[in-house]
Motif scaffolding. Structure first.
Motif, PDB file in Angstrom:
ATOM      1  N   GLY A 248       0.787  -1.222  -0.053  1.00 21.03           N
ATOM      2  CA  GLY A 248      -0.073  -0.016   0.129  1.00 21.03           C
ATOM      3  C   GLY A 248       0.693   1.287   0.048  1.00 21.03           C
ATOM      4  N   GLU A 249       0.107   2.307   0.335  1.00 23.33           N
ATOM      5  CA  GLU A 249       0.966   3.650   0.356  1.00 23.33           C
ATOM      6  C   GLU A 249       1.433   3.797   1.702  1.00 23.33           C
ATOM      7  OE1 GLU A 249      -1.997   6.452  -0.758  1.00 23.33           O
ATOM      8  OE2 GLU A 249      -2.372   5.995  -2.775  1.00 23.33           O
ATOM      9  N   ILE A 250       2.368   4.884   1.627  1.00 24.27           N
ATOM     10  CA  ILE A 250       3.314   5.181   2.909  1.00 24.27           C
ATOM     11  C   ILE A 250       2.438   6.392   3.504  1.00 24.27           C
ATOM     12  CG2 ILE A 250       5.186   5.993   4.026  1.00 24.27           C
ATOM     13  CD1 ILE A 250       6.799   4.575   1.782  1.00 24.27           C
TER      14      ILE A 250
ATOM     15  N   ALA B  39      10.104   6.277  -0.891  1.00 22.54           N
ATOM     16  CA  ALA B  39      10.738   7.162  -0.065  1.00 22.54           C
ATOM     17  C   ALA B  39      12.257   7.029  -0.456  1.00 22.54           C
ATOM     18  CB  ALA B  39      10.724   6.796   1.404  1.00 22.54           C
ATOM     19  N   GLU B  40      12.728   8.362  -0.428  1.00 23.56           N
ATOM     20  CA  GLU B  40      14.330   8.468  -0.905  1.00 23.56           C
ATOM     21  C   GLU B  40      15.059   8.852   0.302  1.00 23.56           C
ATOM     22  OE1 GLU B  40      15.230  10.796  -4.663  1.00 23.56           O
ATOM     23  OE2 GLU B  40      13.676   9.568  -5.579  1.00 23.56           O
TER      24      GLU B  40
ATOM     25  N   LEU C 281       9.361  11.619   0.832  1.00 24.89           N
ATOM     26  CA  LEU C 281       8.479  10.909   0.395  1.00 24.89           C
ATOM     27  C   LEU C 281       8.478  11.213  -1.239  1.00 24.89           C
ATOM     28  CD1 LEU C 281       5.646  10.211   2.793  1.00 24.89           C
ATOM     29  CD2 LEU C 281       7.393   8.752   2.359  1.00 24.89           C
ATOM     30  N   ALA C 282       8.982  10.534  -2.048  1.00 23.55           N
ATOM     31  CA  ALA C 282       9.018  10.912  -3.632  1.00 23.55           C
ATOM     32  C   ALA C 282       7.494  10.758  -4.016  1.00 23.55           C
ATOM     33  CB  ALA C 282       9.976   9.916  -4.378  1.00 23.55           C
ATOM     34  N   ASP C 283       6.912   9.735  -3.695  1.00 23.88           N
ATOM     35  CA  ASP C 283       5.642   9.524  -4.207  1.00 23.88           C
ATOM     36  C   ASP C 283       4.955   8.836  -3.039  1.00 23.88           C
ATOM     37  OD1 ASP C 283       6.065   6.704  -4.745  1.00 23.88           O
ATOM     38  OD2 ASP C 283       6.844   7.360  -6.612  1.00 23.88           O
TER      39      ASP C 283
END
Length: 519
Positions: free
Chosen positions: A342-344, A431-432, A425-427
């Protein structure tokens, strides 16, 4: 045999000798049954093994040390969004056989986790298997009598100036700091401590008569589970700074020494007070190791002969620590962590750890290459509030250039630590992260070569002389060593230089050389 006409001057030179450079492995095995008050296991987020050296000693030709291994498991229960943590500390005693003996030994012990596997046997039981490797390096001081000058019997000497540690002192101390920490008013009360970390920031090292004063800050980070005022399960981080100042007794030390001081965390326990006041008790254990050196210079004899008699010389190989250069550099490593569940929604904590750090000399690049791996970690939650743990490894390499015009062998003993780890959060699912590595330690320059430890002139074995002529002609090539020529013809290097009006001890061009004989 008579050597009474030969007078020798000697100097006791101190050399660093490695008496142990070895590794050993310790298996870590634990059949873990949950206490009754812990919830059932549904899914393990992460299992971590953290080894630390607690104490060490040398006795009877053995190095013995005590090591603590902390096992920490983060897990979640079914239909529960709380992050649970169980931990167990295991103690081991290990030993190494020392390879020889020398004075004032300095001990460096570096433990690391090789691997860890955590298997869920059932909802109340874990089977944990892993291994820890401990690398031991022990160096000490040996003193060797070296010939620095000689007179009489037509003796000729080849000398070289060296810088060496005239005195070497070592010390080790275990420091325990117990402090009360206070949560900020905006933070929720501590439920379960999930992770602790400590980074040492040295501030000052000062040497006075017989004592070393070391100051610094211990940066402590804590991640803990808690419940918000709305009753939502979450996790919070807190950072504290503990200043410390310690006096270490070292007989003979003063401000003429240079010191290499290394401070290593050996344990960081944080316990919440039971009164729910937001007060925590922190017990921090630090190991302080110090090597202090005072450098001096002298001329040593590397070769000798007599113009009158045969000679005997005893030689030894030298390796002298002539100079140390402090390392101060940095390196950045990045990585992407993707979520498959899922999403962060949020990130509670991000951090990075170092592993498999090595260094090697690249002669072509004229630099040391430090390489290793950075493990990036994130604890957070997805869109429905379920805890998630993400991890990824990124290799790195960093070059440390060798200074120009270095005379001698160079070795490097780097110290690396993660200075900080940041993320964005890149998207929705990625995560970067970026880790900044601080590179310290030192680069040591060693002068190596052969020294004469004993010299004898055999007066009962005179060299043959020819009284028919006073000069010989020698044809030389470019860069021939005049010392070797003088030694071959049993004359003095000074006589050859004066006879040929030379100022350099190397032949500058091919040609004829006049050799005055010592008749």
């Amino acid at each position: 045999m008579n050597t009474m006409d030969l007078k020798l001057n000697r100097e006791m030179l101190s050399m660093t000798r490695t008496i142990l450079d070895a590794s050993c492995e310790q298996a870590v095995e634990k059949d873990f049954l949950l206490p009754d008050y812990y919830p059932d296991i549904f899914r393990v987020l992460k299992c971590v093994i953290t080894p630390t050296v607690q104490s060490h000693s040398i006795n009877g030709g053995k190095l013995s040390f005590d090591m603590a291994v902390l096992i920490r498991v983060l897990y979640i229960s079914q239909n529960d969004k709380r992050i649970n943590c169980i931990e167990q500390k295991m103690n081991y005693t290990k030993s190494f056989d020392l390879q020889g003996d020398c004075g004032d030994p300095m001990i460096w012990l570096t433990p690391k986790c090789d691997y860890v596997n955590c298997r869920v046997v059932n909802q109340r039981r874990l089977d944990i298997r892993g291994a820890v490797t401990i690398h031991a390096n022990v160096t000490g001081e040996v003193t060797v009598p070296i010939v620095t000058d000689a007179f009489g019997c037509g003796i000729q000497l080849k000398k070289v100036a060296v810088t060496y540690p005239a005195k070497r002192l070592t010390a080790a101390k275990r420091i325990t700091l117990i402090e009360e920490l206070q949560l900020s008013a905006a933070k929720a009360p501590v439920g379960t401590i999930l992770r602790t970390d400590c980074r040492i920031i040295p501030q000052e090292h000062k040497m006075i008569a017989g004592k070393l004063v070391t100051k610094g800050d211990a940066e402590i980070m804590m991640l803990y589970s808690c419940v918000t005022t709305d009753g939502e399960e979450t996790a919070e981080t807190m950072r504290f700074t503990l200043p410390f100042s310690q006096i270490i007794d070292i007989d003979g030390i003063d401000d003429t020494f240079t010191a290499d001081v290394r401070i290593t965390p050996a344990g960081c326990d944080i316990i919440p007070k039971s009164d729910d006041s937001g007060t925590l008790e922190c017990e921090l254990v630090l190991l302080v190791n110090c090597v202090a050196k005072k450098l001096s210079t002298c001329e040593i004899v590397t070769d000798a002969y007599s113009t009158c008699f045969e000679c005997e010389a005893e030689r030894c190989e030298s390796k002298l620590d002539s100079e140390s250069i402090k390392l101060s550099d940095s390196h950045s490593v990045t990585a992407k962590l993707s979520c498959q569940d899922g999403e962060i929604r949020c990130v509670h904590d991000s951090w990075a750890t170092l592993s498999n750090v090595t260094s090697r000399l690249d002669e072509e690049k004229k630099a040391f290459i430090i390489s290793g791996s950075v493990t990036f970690c994130i604890i957070g939650r997805n869109e429905d509030g379920t805890p998630l743990y993400l991890e990824n490894d990124s290799p790195f390499e960093h070059e440390i250039p060798i200074p120009e015009n270095v005379n001698g062998e160079i070795s490097i003993s780097p110290e690396l630590c993660i200075e900080n780890c940041t993320y964005y959060l890149a998207d929705e699912t990625t995560a970067e992260l970026k880790a900044d590595i601080k590179i310290g330690g030192e680069m040591t320059i060693q002068q190596t070569g052969t020294m004469i430890s004993e010299l004898r002139v055999l007066t009962d074995k005179p060299k043959e002389k020819n009284d028919k002529y006073a000069l010989k002609i020698c044809y030389c090539n470019e860069s021939d060593d005049i010392w070797e020529i003088a030694k071959k013809y049993s004359t003095s290097i000074t006589a050859i230089l004066e006879e040929n009006e030379l100022t350099d001890d190397k032949i500058s061009k091919q040609g004829m050389l006049l050799i005055p004989l010592m008749n």
